[in-house]
Motif scaffolding. Structure first.
Motif: not given
Length: 153
Positions: A36-47, A71-85
């Motif tokens: 809900x921040x300004x960048x989110x509402x204006x779609x300017x996060x660029x990722x 479509x947005x001309x932005x970066x795709x940040x692909x994240x994989x979480x991992x755990x070490x118990x």
């Protein structure tokens, strides 16, 4: 599905709401969480952030994330979480010496496998890959400007 996220103050504004988190964790379709921040509402996060799960290879979620980034001309940040118990020991043959390294390498392999097919279809999309130690929901919340969240494995 698109849901919003807004906080009521400086600190809570950084958090993903309980509704957005619950929907993202249980939906059977791609979910976009818009801050809900300004960048989110204006779609300017660029990722666009893509959470990569165990069953994400070749999925519509990956294609959807690439399409949105293109479509947005932005970066795709692909994240994989991992755990070490904490209870994992180094006497296990696959974990000999450095269990954290094993889990991180496995996460990296899953991430690469999930992206390889679709990345070729979108050569103009810049992709940043990251493997992060921690629970997936917390990792996505920390990384999230706009999130595409896959169904849990």
């Amino acid at each position: 599905m698109i849901v919003g996220s807004r906080g009521r103050g400086a600190f809570t504004g950084l958090l993903l709401g309980s509704v957005g988190l619950a929907v993202g964790a249980r939906a059977r379709c791609p979910v976009i969480v818009v801050r809900g921040d300004k960048a989110g509402l204006e779609a300017t996060h660029e990722r666009v952030l893509l959470g990569v799960g165990d069953s994400t290879k070749g999925s519509e979620v990956v294609r959807f994330a690439f399409r949105e980034a293109a479509a947005r001309g932005c970066t795709l940040d692909a994240v994989r979480a991992w755990r070490c118990l904490a209870h994992e020991t180094t006497d296990h043959p696959l974990l000999a010496g450095d269990p954290e390294r094993y889990h991180e390498e496995r996460a990296s392999a899953v991430l690469d496998e999930a992206l390889e097919e679709t990345a070729g279809e979108y050569p103009t999309v810049r992709v940043r890959r990251a493997t992060v130690e921690g629970p997936a929901h917390k990792v996505l919340i920390a990384e999230c400007p706009v999130a595409v969240v896959p169904q849990p494995a």
